[in-house]
Design an enzyme around this catalytic site. Structure first.
Site, PDB file in Angstrom:
ATOM      1  N   CYS A 195       1.008  -1.281   0.106  1.00  0.00           N
ATOM      2  CA  CYS A 195      -0.021   0.027   0.118  1.00  0.00           C
ATOM      3  C   CYS A 195       0.802   1.176  -0.050  1.00  0.00           C
ATOM      4  O   CYS A 195       1.740   1.390   0.951  1.00  0.00           O
ATOM      5  CB  CYS A 195      -1.090   0.012   1.300  1.00  0.00           C
ATOM      6  N   SER A 196       0.628   2.174  -1.159  1.00  0.00           N
ATOM      7  CA  SER A 196       1.518   3.385  -1.034  1.00  0.00           C
ATOM      8  C   SER A 196       1.366   4.242   0.217  1.00  0.00           C
ATOM      9  O   SER A 196       2.399   4.823   0.419  1.00  0.00           O
ATOM     10  CB  SER A 196       1.258   3.984  -2.259  1.00  0.00           C
TER      11      SER A 196
END
Length: 153
Positions: free
Chosen positions: A8-9
């Site tokens: 997840c960024s």
């Protein structure tokens, strides 16, 4: 054994969605490894390292999509080569790719070689285009000389 990996960024970025998809694909919740807040290409990914370490021959690494697994074509190439050498299957976009069968070998070969060569070719092309633009604008194309004209005589 199925081992899941999600990246997840940002901390709240679609983690739950990736976890849900991995569970639907058959990954047990305890076998899902998640890296949070990683966007740069030079950062270590501890959850990916843990997921890769947990895999044995004939296990399957499961990701929702290839862009969650790797952050560049070179990164994907290295991971695919490692998985293939260790006889680990790869599932992405819901399809399992086995390095032992002909189609799986082709997929692994494309991931580990063709895409890396493609990216290298694109870099060369962009370099040539940039050199051409600089030369057309009257600038120097290519590497600058180490010596100035006075020093060259």
């Amino acid at each position: 054994m199925l081992i899941g990996y999600a990246r997840c960024s940002s901390s709240g970025d679609d983690e739950q969605g990736q976890r849900d998809q991995l569970r639907v694909l058959g990954v047990d919740g305890d076998s899902i490894h998640v890296d949070h807040g990683l966007t740069g290409t030079d950062r270590p990914r501890p959850a990916l390292t843990a997921a890769l370490s947990a895999l044995s021959a004939r296990d399957t690494l499961v990701v929702t999509s290839l862009d969650r697994l790797a952050r560049s074509v070179a990164d994907l190439s290295a991971i695919a080569s490692d998985l293939q050498a260790r006889d680990v299957l790869l599932m992405f976009d819901g399809a399992v790719h086995d390095p032992r069968d002909p189609i799986g070998r082709t997929v692994f070969a494309m991931l580990s070689t063709t895409f890396a060569e493609f990216e290298s070719g694109l870099i060369r092309l962009r370099t040539m285009e940039g050199n051409g633009r600089r030369k057309a604008a009257g600038g120097f194309a290519g590497r600058k000389p180490l010596l100035n004209p006075a020093q060259q005589s």
